[in-house]
Design a protein around this motif. Structure first.
Motif, PDB file in Angstrom:
ATOM      1  N   VAL A 196      42.102  37.329  36.902  1.00 14.09           N
ATOM      2  CA  VAL A 196      43.195  38.277  37.145  1.00 14.09           C
ATOM      3  C   VAL A 196      44.122  37.731  38.229  1.00 14.09           C
ATOM      4  CG1 VAL A 196      43.770  40.584  37.986  1.00 14.09           C
ATOM      5  CG2 VAL A 196      41.871  40.287  36.399  1.00 14.09           C
ATOM      6  N   LEU A 197      43.542  37.161  39.291  1.00 12.43           N
ATOM      7  CA  LEU A 197      44.360  36.587  40.364  1.00 12.43           C
ATOM      8  C   LEU A 197      45.208  35.433  39.845  1.00 12.43           C
ATOM      9  CD1 LEU A 197      41.816  36.570  43.346  1.00 12.43           C
ATOM     10  CD2 LEU A 197      43.658  38.206  42.902  1.00 12.43           C
ATOM     11  N   ASP A 198      44.658  34.657  38.915  1.00  8.29           N
ATOM     12  CA  ASP A 198      45.425  33.565  38.315  1.00  8.29           C
ATOM     13  C   ASP A 198      46.662  34.097  37.595  1.00  8.29           C
ATOM     14  OD1 ASP A 198      43.746  31.584  39.213  1.00  8.29           O
ATOM     15  OD2 ASP A 198      42.558  31.498  37.369  1.00  8.29           O
ATOM     16  N   LYS A 199      46.535  35.272  36.992  1.00 11.76           N
ATOM     17  CA  LYS A 199      47.659  35.850  36.252  1.00 11.76           C
ATOM     18  C   LYS A 199      48.760  36.340  37.200  1.00 11.76           C
ATOM     19  CE  LYS A 199      44.693  37.229  32.387  1.00 11.76           C
ATOM     20  NZ  LYS A 199      45.027  36.086  31.539  1.00 11.76           N
ATOM     21  N   LEU A 228      44.006  33.877  48.564  1.00 11.07           N
ATOM     22  CA  LEU A 228      42.919  34.795  48.231  1.00 11.07           C
ATOM     23  C   LEU A 228      42.035  34.184  47.154  1.00 11.07           C
ATOM     24  CD1 LEU A 228      41.492  37.522  48.361  1.00 11.07           C
ATOM     25  CD2 LEU A 228      43.225  38.441  46.791  1.00 11.07           C
ATOM     26  N   ARG A 229      42.656  33.529  46.180  1.00 12.98           N
ATOM     27  CA  ARG A 229      41.884  32.929  45.088  1.00 12.98           C
ATOM     28  C   ARG A 229      40.931  31.865  45.609  1.00 12.98           C
ATOM     29  NH1 ARG A 229      40.537  29.338  41.644  1.00 12.98           N
ATOM     30  NH2 ARG A 229      40.580  29.696  39.389  1.00 12.98           N
ATOM     31  N   THR A 248      41.809  44.476  43.610  1.00 10.16           N
ATOM     32  CA  THR A 248      42.147  44.332  42.191  1.00 10.16           C
ATOM     33  C   THR A 248      42.178  45.662  41.474  1.00 10.16           C
ATOM     34  OG1 THR A 248      41.124  42.135  42.175  1.00 10.16           O
ATOM     35  CG2 THR A 248      41.505  43.175  40.041  1.00 10.16           C
ATOM     36  N   ILE A 249      41.149  46.493  41.704  1.00 14.77           N
ATOM     37  CA  ILE A 249      41.114  47.781  40.997  1.00 14.77           C
ATOM     38  C   ILE A 249      42.200  48.708  41.527  1.00 14.77           C
ATOM     39  CG2 ILE A 249      39.399  48.935  42.471  1.00 14.77           C
ATOM     40  CD1 ILE A 249      39.773  49.145  38.628  1.00 14.77           C
ATOM     41  N   LEU A 292      50.354  39.182  30.292  1.00 18.58           N
ATOM     42  CA  LEU A 292      49.247  38.272  30.590  1.00 18.58           C
ATOM     43  C   LEU A 292      47.903  38.990  30.575  1.00 18.58           C
ATOM     44  CD1 LEU A 292      50.868  36.182  33.486  1.00 18.58           C
ATOM     45  CD2 LEU A 292      50.316  35.364  31.182  1.00 18.58           C
ATOM     46  N   LEU A 293      47.933  40.254  30.961  1.00 13.11           N
ATOM     47  CA  LEU A 293      46.683  41.033  31.013  1.00 13.11           C
ATOM     48  C   LEU A 293      46.207  41.485  29.636  1.00 13.11           C
ATOM     49  CD1 LEU A 293      46.743  43.546  34.018  1.00 13.11           C
ATOM     50  CD2 LEU A 293      45.263  41.565  33.703  1.00 13.11           C
TER      51      LEU A 293
END
Length: 283
Positions: free
Chosen positions: A118-121, A129-130, A187-188, A243-244
């Motif tokens: 998700v962080l990549d997107k 952070l990644r 993320t959530i 992307l998601l």
């Protein structure tokens, strides 16, 4: 000569063997043949009996391949729901909830890997952070693989480091668990804002809002400064949603999956925070 002597002995042994075979007669041959036939029939029967089993196993393998192929088209959100659903069933068991079992290490690691995707997107914005997430995953995974039967849940890992007095070290697994949990909180929070907002705010505003309530309180000035610079690289809302979304999925389905994920993930993360507090590992 030696050669002649050995040749003569071989011929004598061959003659004796032939005489013995004649003495046994047809019955001996029949019995030997009968044994061979019986073995052949038994082998055939065994082979025939194995055929349905082999077909059943082949059928299972094909089904598993189909499932894996279908999952390759799933979004990260749907994969996370799949991981958490098994934990939720174990947690509830269809009865009034007993004390929750300790969070499984493998489930936590699987969710952390999905968090990376998700962080990549989101893009280079989340590069810092990644990198932290990746390092924390590797550290936790390394300890787990030393003894999977021992470190099958996060509580065992925390207890080990608390007992050794290493939980508060910079490179401890306790810190890895804490920061991975906080990253999932972010993320959530972001996904929920995306699902609840009716296209009024730009994506950068949603990221900013989620960051402020989840990670900002724990970030020092260096991390905060890096985040402010990275905010300039945030993708637009439509691109991130595209992307998601997984294959054969639309935005309405994505919103429903975000709601499902939040319902499953938030209690899971709350349990981890409560576990950290009760163990006095870092809180």
């Amino acid at each position: 000569m030696v050669v002649e002597t050995e040749t003569g002995r071989d011929e004598s042994e061959a003659a004796a063997a032939a005489a013995s075979a004649m003495d046994d007669g047809p019955c001996g041959e029949s019995e030997g043949g009968g044994d061979a036939a019986a073995k052949a029939v038994g082998a055939k029967d065994a082979g025939e009996g194995d055929e349905p089993k082999e077909e059943e196993e082949d059928g299972r393998d094909r089904e598993e391949e189909k499932e894996e192929a279908a999952k390759r088209g799933w979004s990260e959100i749907r994969l996370a729901i799949e991981e958490l659903s098994a934990v939720d069933v174990e947690r509830r068991g269809g009865k009034p909830p007993p004390p929750s079992p300790p969070p499984p290490t493998l489930t936590f690691l699987a969710l952390s890997h999905l968090l990376l995707q998700v962080l990549d997107k989101i893009g280079p914005t989340m590069a810092v952070l990644r990198l932290d997430v990746q390092r924390n995953i590797e550290r936790l995974q390394e300890l787990y693989l030393l003894d999977p039967s021992k470190y099958y849940n996060l509580e065992e890992i925390l207890e080990k480091e608390v007992d050794e007095g290493t939980a508060r070290k910079v490179d401890s697994c306790a810190r890895a668990i804490l920061w991975l949990t906080r990253s999932m909180d972010f993320t959530i929070a972001l996904l929920q804002r995306l699902e609840e907002d009716s296209d009024q705010k730009c994506f950068a505003q949603l990221v900013e809002s989620a960051y402020m309530v989840t990670l900002k309180p724990w970030h020092g000035w260096i991390s905060s400064a890096a985040y402010k610079i990275a905010m300039k690289l945030i993708p637009d809302r439509k691109m991130f949603i595209n992307l998601l979304v997984g294959k054969c999925q639309d935005c309405a389905a994505l919103k429903e999956e975000i709601r499902k994920l939040a319902k499953l993930l938030k209690p899971f993360l709350d349990d981890i925070h409560a576990m950290m507090v009760s163990s006095s590992a870092l809180h």
